[in-house]
Scaffold this active site. Sequence first.
Site, PDB file in Angstrom:
ATOM      1  CG  ASP A 139       1.483 -17.683 -43.573  1.00  0.00           C
ATOM      2  OD1 ASP A 139       2.411 -18.448 -43.248  1.00  0.00           O
ATOM      3  OD2 ASP A 139       1.026 -17.615 -44.728  1.00  0.00           O
ATOM      4  CE  LYS A 140       2.272  -9.874 -37.220  1.00  0.00           C
ATOM      5  NZ  LYS A 140       3.281  -8.785 -37.346  1.00  0.00           N
TER       6      LYS A 140
END
Length: 302
Positions: A139-140
């Site tokens: 994920d970011k």
Amino acid sequence: MDIERISVLEEDEGTRLDILLSDEIPDLSRSYIQRLIKDQMVTVNGSLEKSKYPVKTGDLIELKIPEPKTLSVEPQNIPLEIVFEDEDLLVVNKPQDMVVHPAPGNYQNTLVNALLYHCKGRLSSINGIIRPGIVHRIDKDTSGLLVVAKNDFVHRSLAQQLKEHTITRKYHAITLGNIKENKATIEAPIGRNPNDRLKMAVVNGGKEAITHVKVLERFKDFTYIEAQLQTGRTHQIRVHLSFIKHPLLGDDTYGGKTKKFNLKGQVLHAKVLGFNHPTSGEYMEFQSSLPIYFDKLLTILK
């Protein structure tokens, strides 16, 4: 445009159309084949069928393969922390707050933009023009190690290792509350949250998901853990920790929201990554240091 024609043998009777095609044409990923079926580029005996169609002996399948699209994602000179690199692959340590690959509305400043510049476009093409070289994602707001494929052979090999759960992936994280067991295995199927399609959840009929958790240190209101993935579902660690009522600190989406510590997102770092090198066969394992914010947070909690 290339055209592939396949006549179904008796031994393949009953196999799903998309599975048969991915077995017969290993250079194409199953997800890409499913897109071609959806785009009406596949016929069975001259008729359109869905991916789940069970083929029959003697079926004549025709598959049209479009010419590759010109890559529209631009290379950008963005610094990368490269842990390892050779002519086949590279292992990078992604910082928190960096998106892995472009998506609608966000076509710049991603890991892929940086990889295109660094590798001069020499990346695997299996995942299409938006995700060249990307075998797996984080994920970011998750930092840590990712392996990137420079060619399709390496990509397929690494993808198969992921499928067979032979890649080592260990994450360090901080959860809310004290986890009582020193070691635990969370085995709970994950699928789309029926009440919010943007989230994942533990649901009946979801895909198998297994996470092994080891407590590294306990604090007053938090637990520092290592989470090892046996499977790799979307948001798996975040969903599983939320499921056992110990969401990740800073995870606004899955119950770990807090105003303390000025966090940018969940406290989660992909610390250890190990796999068999597709060319040499040698097992390789890499570790990355915790990011500065994570180290400072541990000091505060102590």
